[in-house]
Design an enzyme around this catalytic site. Structure first.
Site, PDB file in Angstrom:
ATOM      1  N   THR A   1      25.504  28.105  51.688  1.00 16.46           N
ATOM      2  CA  THR A   1      26.346  29.234  51.262  1.00 16.46           C
ATOM      3  C   THR A   1      25.754  30.496  51.882  1.00 16.46           C
ATOM      4  OG1 THR A   1      25.016  29.635  49.305  1.00 16.46           O
ATOM      5  CG2 THR A   1      26.854  28.103  49.054  1.00 16.46           C
TER       6      THR A   1
ATOM      7  N   LYS B   1      32.994  46.083  34.077  1.00 18.35           N
ATOM      8  CA  LYS B   1      33.256  45.912  32.646  1.00 18.35           C
ATOM      9  C   LYS B   1      33.240  47.292  31.994  1.00 18.35           C
ATOM     10  CE  LYS B   1      31.256  41.391  32.934  1.00 18.35           C
ATOM     11  NZ  LYS B   1      30.148  41.244  33.866  1.00 18.35           N
TER      12      LYS B   1
ATOM     13  N   TRP C   1      38.005  44.392  31.443  1.00 23.68           N
ATOM     14  CA  TRP C   1      37.650  44.126  32.821  1.00 23.68           C
ATOM     15  C   TRP C   1      38.552  44.902  33.774  1.00 23.68           C
ATOM     16  CZ3 TRP C   1      37.156  38.020  32.855  1.00 23.68           C
ATOM     17  CH2 TRP C   1      36.036  37.659  32.097  1.00 23.68           C
TER      18      TRP C   1
HETATM   19  P1  ADP Z   1      29.585  33.392  49.715  1.00 22.85           P
HETATM   20  O1  ADP Z   1      29.856  32.858  48.340  1.00 22.85           O
HETATM   21  O2  ADP Z   1      28.159  33.490  50.014  1.00 22.85           O
HETATM   22  O3  ADP Z   1      30.379  34.640  50.053  1.00 22.85           O
HETATM   23  P2  ADP Z   1      31.507  31.606  50.832  1.00 22.85           P
HETATM   24  O4  ADP Z   1      31.939  31.796  52.205  1.00 22.85           O
HETATM   25  O5  ADP Z   1      31.396  30.245  50.317  1.00 22.85           O
HETATM   26  O6  ADP Z   1      30.138  32.299  50.717  1.00 22.85           O
HETATM   27  O7  ADP Z   1      32.475  32.461  49.956  1.00 22.85           O
HETATM   28  C1  ADP Z   1      33.263  31.972  48.923  1.00 22.85           C
HETATM   29  C2  ADP Z   1      33.769  33.125  48.140  1.00 22.85           C
HETATM   30  O8  ADP Z   1      34.538  33.996  48.968  1.00 22.85           O
HETATM   31  C3  ADP Z   1      34.726  32.733  47.037  1.00 22.85           C
HETATM   32  O9  ADP Z   1      34.028  32.325  45.893  1.00 22.85           O
HETATM   33  C4  ADP Z   1      35.494  34.023  46.829  1.00 22.85           C
HETATM   34  O10 ADP Z   1      34.767  34.932  46.025  1.00 22.85           O
HETATM   35  C5  ADP Z   1      35.558  34.608  48.208  1.00 22.85           C
HETATM   36  N1  ADP Z   1      36.862  34.284  48.799  1.00 22.85           N
HETATM   37  C6  ADP Z   1      37.147  33.269  49.627  1.00 22.85           C
HETATM   38  N2  ADP Z   1      38.441  33.297  49.983  1.00 22.85           N
HETATM   39  C7  ADP Z   1      38.984  34.359  49.347  1.00 22.85           C
HETATM   40  C8  ADP Z   1      40.287  34.929  49.302  1.00 22.85           C
HETATM   41  N3  ADP Z   1      41.282  34.415  49.981  1.00 22.85           N
HETATM   42  N4  ADP Z   1      40.467  36.028  48.540  1.00 22.85           N
HETATM   43  C9  ADP Z   1      39.455  36.566  47.853  1.00 22.85           C
HETATM   44  N5  ADP Z   1      38.208  36.090  47.856  1.00 22.85           N
HETATM   45  C10 ADP Z   1      37.976  34.992  48.594  1.00 22.85           C
END
Ligand code: ADP
Length: 535
Positions: free
Chosen positions: A181, A437, A442
């Site tokens: 990640t 918050k 929220w």
């Molecule tokens: P990191 O968690 O380190 O940013 P990732 O690439 O796995 O790495 O990111 C996943 C996160 O990215 C999701 O949990 C979400 O918060 C955000 N995310 C992914 N796609 C979208 C989207 N289409 N709209 C909003 N947030 C998104």
């Protein structure tokens, strides 16, 4: 019961055989570091993938060994996408934008035996090398020369023969690849993808209700191949036989639009920040580029402002499609298309529907949880998104301490705060750690950002929480104003008034020259907080 179907394993060698035998003539185009173009086809990529698998066997790589890649998007990386897993090893894509310490930590934790490095990234590698114990380093170079002690990718492949490669029997539940990640939500964690997960993900991602790829398409994956399998696009393109165009290290908006124009790209994908800068390039140079071939651009990774959807559609006739996913979900989880009864809605309302993250793809299931209860699918109630499905991680690699990221009944806790409407359309309101918050309620930083980015003078906006004595937290908006435009905090407040609840409107606006980015191009709110609050 007898008379059943074959027990045919879902493994990547089957996908590669299909690419070679059915789509062998389809082009694979890559932009090299010197900006020249390299052209090959899926048949050659397939043959060379087998050579890579054989070369790794000769180097002593065996079942389950990890092979890292520190590479941009190009044909050799595609060969690694297939060649490493078909030999039984595990492709470990490395994020080239991490610090040497972070890279070393990941390489050591994954125990990478071999690393494949781009020549243009050797300076990054040099800083990592003293910190890791990798047995072999293979360099993807355009010349015969590689630094002493390293192996040349092309020389290794030249010594192999695809006809003598012996395909080992693969088990569909063995690991094919792994990715860490990006760590925006804490220490980065490894996720291992099985062959089965990738094959099923490829099928689901290729559906008309997902990437909707056809053999006649030409795909430009801008999303890096080191970030969650480039959203699976390389595998989907190989399965469908679509032409693939890899941008190499040239990810600036001008180079991307050049690639689109020259290669007649029909489908592309990347994070919103990429497409914000591409839009600027197109708007500032009317008539210079021909992007009329583009059918669809898939956007994900962070929230997509409805205003960006409208701008692409009205000014360039390009459809943006929003998708949600995570490293833990291979990554496609939801895709946002209009429902059958939304096509006649007014354009602004359509953009609002499409700015939502959409419905889960088949076999992915979602729910939202608040205080251990499922929140109703009423399109308003917010809770933490939990998902499950055949390509959703069950645990993290060697991280029993992260078991709390999974619910007692085995769903993945995503850390995203969402609402879900009665037809299962999911909308990300925030990430748990970004949520504001205020007075026990929220506030969605995503909604505020999207409303701000709908103002014509605003190029980018990011909203963070600031501590507040009375309300606990209040929103602060960091705003980048477009060049040659001006706007005041008061004007932005007036703009927000009809768009969000009155008590959401930030007291503080900070005008900044740029919003810091993470290693994968998302807004970096941790860095922004440091920049604005510690100052
Ligand atoms: P990191 O968690 O380190 O940013 P990732 O690439 O796995 O790495 O990111 C996943 C996160 O990215 C999701 O949990 C979400 O918060 C955000 N995310 C992914 N796609 C979208 C989207 N289409 N709209 C909003 N947030 C998104």
């Amino acid at each position: 019961m007898d008379g059943l179907m074959m027990d045919f394993p879902l493994t990547l060698d089957a996908l590669l055989r299909r690419a070679e035998t059915i789509h062998g003539g389809r082009e694979v185009v890559s932009r090299l570091p010197d900006r020249s173009w390299h052209r090959t086809d899926l048949g050659s990529v397939a043959a060379r993938s087998k050579c890579l698998a054989q070369a790794l066997q000769k180097l002593g790589v065996t079942d389950g060994d990890r092979v890292g890649t520190l590479c941009w998007n190009h044909f050799r990386h595609l060969e690694a996408y297939f060649g490493i897993p078909i030999g039984g090893a595990v492709l470990h894509t490395l994020n080239l934008r991490l610090s040497p310490q972070e890279l070393a930590h990941i390489i050591n934790e994954a125990a990478d035996k071999v690393v494949i490095v781009d020549e243009s990234l050797l300076s990054v590698w040099e800083a990592v090398r003293p910190l890791v114990a990798v047995e072999h380093v293979i360099v993807c170079a355009e010349t015969d020369q590689v630094p002493p002690g390293m192996l040349n990718y092309e020389t290794l492949l030249a010594e192999c023969d695809p006809a003598t490669f012996v395909q080992p029997a693969l088990r569909e539940k063995q690991a094919a690849s792994m990715c860490y990640t990006s760590g925006t939500a804490g220490k980065s964690k490894g996720v291992a993808y099985s062959h089965r997960a990738i094959c099923l993900h490829t099928l689901a991602a290729g559906l008309t209700s997902s990437f909707e790829l056809y053999e006649r398409d030409c795909v430009l994956p801008v999303v890096p191949m080191f970030h969650v399998n480039a959203w699976g696009l390389p595998y989907v393109a190989a399965m469908c036989g679509a032409k693939i165009v890899f941008p190499g290290p040239h990810l600036d908006p001008q180079s991307l639009v050049e690639a689109i124009t020259q290669e007649q790209v029909t489908v592309s994908a990347g994070v919103p920040t990429v497409w914000i800068s591409v839009l600027k390039e197109l708007d500032q140079n009317p008539g210079r580029y021909d992007v009329s071939t583009v059918r669809k651009i898939f956007i994900g990774g962070s929230a997509l402002p409805g205003s960006l959807i409208e701008s692409y559609e009205s000014r360039h006739d390009i459809r943006l499609v929003h998708a949600w996913g995570m490293t833990e979900t291979t990554p496609i989880g939801t895709v946002s298309y209009l429902r059958h009864d939304q096509h006649d809605d007014p354009p602004t309302q359509q953009s609002e529907h499409r700015a939502r993250q959409g419905t889960p793809v088949p076999f992915v299931e979602i729910r939202a949880i608040r205080e251990e209860q499922q929140v109703p699918w009423d399109g308003r109630s917010m809770g933490e998104l939990e998902v499950r499905g055949p390509w959703v991680a069950e645990s993290y690699y060697q991280r029993p301490d992260a078991a709390d990221r999974f619910s007692p009944d085995g769903w993945l806790r995503t850390g995203d705060i969402v609402s879900i409407d009665p037809r299962g359309v999911m909308k990300i309101e925030d990430r748990v750690k970004d949520l504001i918050k205020s007075g026990g309620e929220w506030i969605s930083s995503v909604d505020l950002e999207n409303a701000l980015m709908a103002h014509e003078a605003v190029e980018e906006a990011a909203v963070i929480a600031v501590p507040d004595e009375k309300w606990v937290e209040r929103p602060l908006a960091a705003v980048v104003v477009k060049s040659n435009q001006a706007v005041t905090a008061e004007q932005l407040r007036e703009h927000l008034l009809p768009r969000v609840a009155k008590w959401w409107i930030p007291e503080r606006f900070e005008f900044v020259s740029a919003i810091p980015r993470t290693s994968v191009g998302k807004f970096n709110k941790v860095a922004l907080r440091h920049q604005l609050l510690d100052a």
